[in-house]
Write a protein that holds these residues in place. Structure first.
Motif, PDB file in Angstrom:
ATOM      1  N   ALA A   1       0.859  -1.187   0.000  1.00  0.00           N
ATOM      2  CA  ALA A   1       0.000   0.000   0.000  1.00  0.00           C
ATOM      3  C   ALA A   1       0.895   1.236   0.000  1.00  0.00           C
ATOM      4  CB  ALA A   1      -0.897   0.007   1.223  1.00  0.00           C
ATOM      5  N   VAL A   2       0.701   2.118  -0.985  1.00  0.00           N
ATOM      6  CA  VAL A   2       1.536   3.318  -1.121  1.00  0.00           C
ATOM      7  C   VAL A   2       0.633   4.545  -1.210  1.00  0.00           C
ATOM      8  CG1 VAL A   2       3.274   4.519  -2.473  1.00  0.00           C
ATOM      9  CG2 VAL A   2       3.343   2.027  -2.322  1.00  0.00           C
ATOM     10  N   ILE A   3       0.945   5.552  -0.411  1.00  0.00           N
ATOM     11  CA  ILE A   3       0.230   6.827  -0.464  1.00  0.00           C
ATOM     12  C   ILE A   3       1.219   7.883  -0.942  1.00  0.00           C
ATOM     13  CG2 ILE A   3      -0.989   8.593   0.865  1.00  0.00           C
ATOM     14  CD1 ILE A   3      -1.834   6.389   2.807  1.00  0.00           C
ATOM     15  N   ASP A   4       0.920   8.510  -2.063  1.00  0.00           N
ATOM     16  CA  ASP A   4       1.788   9.531  -2.653  1.00  0.00           C
ATOM     17  C   ASP A   4       1.288  10.901  -2.204  1.00  0.00           C
ATOM     18  OD1 ASP A   4       3.089  11.398  -4.307  1.00  0.00           O
ATOM     19  OD2 ASP A   4       3.204   9.987  -5.981  1.00  0.00           O
ATOM     20  N   LEU A   5       2.072  11.591  -1.378  1.00  0.00           N
ATOM     21  CA  LEU A   5       1.626  12.882  -0.853  1.00  0.00           C
ATOM     22  C   LEU A   5       1.597  13.966  -1.925  1.00  0.00           C
ATOM     23  CD1 LEU A   5       1.659  11.605   1.965  1.00  0.00           C
ATOM     24  CD2 LEU A   5       2.505  13.791   2.814  1.00  0.00           C
ATOM     25  N   ASP A   6       2.387  13.828  -2.981  1.00  0.00           N
ATOM     26  CA  ASP A   6       2.304  14.780  -4.082  1.00  0.00           C
ATOM     27  C   ASP A   6       0.944  14.681  -4.775  1.00  0.00           C
ATOM     28  OD1 ASP A   6       4.630  16.191  -3.864  1.00  0.00           O
ATOM     29  OD2 ASP A   6       5.719  15.091  -5.412  1.00  0.00           O
ATOM     30  N   VAL A   7       0.470  13.453  -4.959  1.00  0.00           N
ATOM     31  CA  VAL A   7      -0.847  13.241  -5.572  1.00  0.00           C
ATOM     32  C   VAL A   7      -1.932  13.832  -4.681  1.00  0.00           C
ATOM     33  CG1 VAL A   7      -2.538  11.500  -6.261  1.00  0.00           C
ATOM     34  CG2 VAL A   7      -0.125  11.193  -6.844  1.00  0.00           C
ATOM     35  N   ILE A   8      -1.828  13.599  -3.375  1.00  0.00           N
ATOM     36  CA  ILE A   8      -2.817  14.157  -2.440  1.00  0.00           C
ATOM     37  C   ILE A   8      -2.771  15.683  -2.468  1.00  0.00           C
ATOM     38  CG2 ILE A   8      -3.390  14.414   0.011  1.00  0.00           C
ATOM     39  CD1 ILE A   8      -2.655  11.527   0.422  1.00  0.00           C
ATOM     40  N   ALA A   9      -1.557  16.247  -2.514  1.00  0.00           N
ATOM     41  CA  ALA A   9      -1.411  17.706  -2.522  1.00  0.00           C
ATOM     42  C   ALA A   9      -2.075  18.319  -3.745  1.00  0.00           C
ATOM     43  CB  ALA A   9       0.070  18.082  -2.473  1.00  0.00           C
ATOM     44  N   ARG A  10      -1.999  17.646  -4.874  1.00  0.00           N
ATOM     45  CA  ARG A  10      -2.682  18.156  -6.078  1.00  0.00           C
ATOM     46  C   ARG A  10      -4.190  17.963  -5.977  1.00  0.00           C
ATOM     47  NH1 ARG A  10       1.968  15.768  -8.544  1.00  0.00           N
ATOM     48  NH2 ARG A  10       0.837  13.854  -9.008  1.00  0.00           N
ATOM     49  N   HIS A  11      -4.587  16.886  -5.313  1.00  0.00           N
ATOM     50  CA  HIS A  11      -6.014  16.568  -5.205  1.00  0.00           C
ATOM     51  C   HIS A  11      -6.755  17.579  -4.339  1.00  0.00           C
ATOM     52  CE1 HIS A  11      -9.612  14.071  -4.908  1.00  0.00           C
ATOM     53  NE2 HIS A  11      -9.557  14.212  -3.596  1.00  0.00           N
ATOM     54  N   VAL A  12      -6.156  17.965  -3.204  1.00  0.00           N
ATOM     55  CA  VAL A  12      -6.880  18.799  -2.235  1.00  0.00           C
ATOM     56  C   VAL A  12      -7.021  20.255  -2.687  1.00  0.00           C
ATOM     57  CG1 VAL A  12      -6.198  17.349  -0.300  1.00  0.00           C
ATOM     58  CG2 VAL A  12      -4.810  19.360  -0.874  1.00  0.00           C
ATOM     59  N   VAL A  13      -6.332  20.655  -3.744  1.00  0.00           N
ATOM     60  CA  VAL A  13      -6.461  22.035  -4.225  1.00  0.00           C
ATOM     61  C   VAL A  13      -7.311  22.117  -5.494  1.00  0.00           C
ATOM     62  CG1 VAL A  13      -4.291  22.769  -3.180  1.00  0.00           C
ATOM     63  CG2 VAL A  13      -4.288  21.951  -5.544  1.00  0.00           C
ATOM     64  N   GLN A  14      -8.011  21.053  -5.809  1.00  0.00           N
ATOM     65  CA  GLN A  14      -8.897  21.082  -6.972  1.00  0.00           C
ATOM     66  C   GLN A  14     -10.122  21.944  -6.670  1.00  0.00           C
ATOM     67  OE1 GLN A  14      -9.747  16.933  -7.694  1.00  0.00           O
ATOM     68  NE2 GLN A  14      -8.019  16.694  -9.094  1.00  0.00           N
ATOM     69  N   PRO A  15     -10.740  22.493  -7.722  1.00  0.00           N
ATOM     70  CA  PRO A  15     -11.958  23.290  -7.526  1.00  0.00           C
ATOM     71  C   PRO A  15     -13.019  22.495  -6.773  1.00  0.00           C
ATOM     72  CG  PRO A  15     -11.158  23.552  -9.758  1.00  0.00           C
ATOM     73  CD  PRO A  15     -10.317  22.474  -9.142  1.00  0.00           C
ATOM     74  N   GLY A  16     -13.671  23.164  -5.835  1.00  0.00           N
ATOM     75  CA  GLY A  16     -14.696  22.516  -5.034  1.00  0.00           C
ATOM     76  C   GLY A  16     -14.210  22.053  -3.681  1.00  0.00           C
ATOM     77  N   TYR A  17     -12.891  22.034  -3.485  1.00  0.00           N
ATOM     78  CA  TYR A  17     -12.331  21.632  -2.195  1.00  0.00           C
ATOM     79  C   TYR A  17     -12.018  22.878  -1.364  1.00  0.00           C
ATOM     80  CZ  TYR A  17     -11.914  16.809  -3.796  1.00  0.00           C
ATOM     81  OH  TYR A  17     -12.191  15.546  -4.240  1.00  0.00           O
ATOM     82  N   PRO A  18     -12.089  22.749  -0.030  1.00  0.00           N
ATOM     83  CA  PRO A  18     -11.881  23.926   0.833  1.00  0.00           C
ATOM     84  C   PRO A  18     -10.549  24.636   0.593  1.00  0.00           C
ATOM     85  CG  PRO A  18     -12.772  22.110   2.116  1.00  0.00           C
ATOM     86  CD  PRO A  18     -12.453  21.554   0.752  1.00  0.00           C
ATOM     87  N   ALA A  19      -9.472  23.878   0.364  1.00  0.00           N
ATOM     88  CA  ALA A  19      -8.163  24.501   0.187  1.00  0.00           C
ATOM     89  C   ALA A  19      -8.123  25.363  -1.073  1.00  0.00           C
ATOM     90  CB  ALA A  19      -7.070  23.432   0.116  1.00  0.00           C
ATOM     91  N   HIS A  20      -8.844  24.945  -2.109  1.00  0.00           N
ATOM     92  CA  HIS A  20      -8.883  25.728  -3.357  1.00  0.00           C
ATOM     93  C   HIS A  20      -9.486  27.103  -3.090  1.00  0.00           C
ATOM     94  CE1 HIS A  20     -10.603  27.118  -7.198  1.00  0.00           C
ATOM     95  NE2 HIS A  20      -9.609  26.451  -7.772  1.00  0.00           N
ATOM     96  N   GLN A  21     -10.608  27.128  -2.391  1.00  0.00           N
ATOM     97  CA  GLN A  21     -11.279  28.396  -2.102  1.00  0.00           C
ATOM     98  C   GLN A  21     -10.395  29.308  -1.244  1.00  0.00           C
ATOM     99  OE1 GLN A  21     -15.146  27.945  -0.334  1.00  0.00           O
ATOM    100  NE2 GLN A  21     -15.298  30.099   0.258  1.00  0.00           N
ATOM    101  N   ARG A  22      -9.721  28.721  -0.257  1.00  0.00           N
ATOM    102  CA  ARG A  22      -8.879  29.525   0.630  1.00  0.00           C
ATOM    103  C   ARG A  22      -7.664  30.071  -0.111  1.00  0.00           C
ATOM    104  NH1 ARG A  22      -9.274  24.893   4.503  1.00  0.00           N
ATOM    105  NH2 ARG A  22     -11.260  25.140   5.585  1.00  0.00           N
TER     106      ARG A  22
END
Length: 231
Positions: free
Chosen positions: A27-48
């Motif tokens: 099981a591998v979690i790529d934090l770069d992938v997560i970092a790109r995911h959480v700033v997509q439109p519709g997510y709280p980080a994008h709005q902030r």
């Protein structure tokens, strides 16, 4: 289940090592992938981010323009800290969700691919093991020049901008030396996976959580028996 932090440096071969771990069923979690995911439109980080940095950091389709944002914070530590304050909590939440998913699936350990593991140190306390994909500087320089078609000076500048791999290697629990033939590196990965898979370090947490869940289930059963009328 326990967490294994994996890191490396530019042109060290980290991505290839991660691929081997995936092929071994890890099981591998790529934090770069997560970092790109959480700033997509519709997510709280994008709005902030838009509220903090303005609409000039957006592409036409509404996505964050990573180059513009990167240039904006490059020489401004206060803005870089502001961006981190916006994104890091969201990244950690997604990381924990992914980790819990793998826990429920029965994995004994999860690898977190974290490029800046030793630079930021924010996630080190959660890692039971840390792994560095290492290669000597001359090899790193040669590979980077070939891979990115860079001059010697440009490649040197990019490598020098990162924490030296020899320093990361000194801080890590495990070092995968990728300075030589790939077959040798791959064998190291297989041996490390076998060592981690055979470890019993996952048992205390798993038993603790299962005991807690059993206790909650028992409490709910007793409450149900007490609250519901007898037939």
């Amino acid at each position: 289940m326990f967490l294994v932090g994996l890191t490396g440096g530019i042109a060290s071969g980290k991505s290839s090592v991660v691929q081997v771990f995936r092929q071994l069923g890890c099981a591998v979690i790529d934090l770069d992938v997560i970092a790109r995911h959480v700033v997509q439109p519709g997510y709280p980080a994008h709005q902030r981010i838009v509220e903090a940095f303005g609409t000039e950091v957006l592409l036409e389709n509404g996505d964050i323009n990573r180059k513009v944002l990167g240039d904006l914070i490059f020489n401004q530590p206060d803005l870089r800290q502001l961006l981190s304050a916006i994104t890091h909590p969201e990244i950690r939440k997604e990381m924990m969700k992914e980790t819990f998913k793998y826990f429920l699936q029965g994995y004994r350990y999860v690898i977190l691919d974290i490029p800046l593991l030793f630079e930021t140190k924010k996630l080190l306390k959660y890692m039971k093991h840390t792994v560095v994909v290492y290669c000597d500087r001359d090899t790193q320089l040669k590979r980077l020049m070939q891979r990115n078609n860079l001059s010697h000076e440009d490649a040197e500048a990019r490598i020098s901008a990162q924490l030296p791999l020899k320093d990361k290697a000194r801080m890590a629990h495990h070092v995968l030396d990728n300075s030589g033939e790939w077959s040798i590196t791959k064998h190291q990965v297989i041996l490390l996976h076998a060592e981690l898979e055979c470890s019993l370090e996952y048992l205390p947490l798993r038993l603790g959580i299962l005991t807690g869940l059993a206790g909650i289930a028992g409490l709910l059963y007793l409450l149900t028996r007490y609250l519901l009328p007898s037939p």
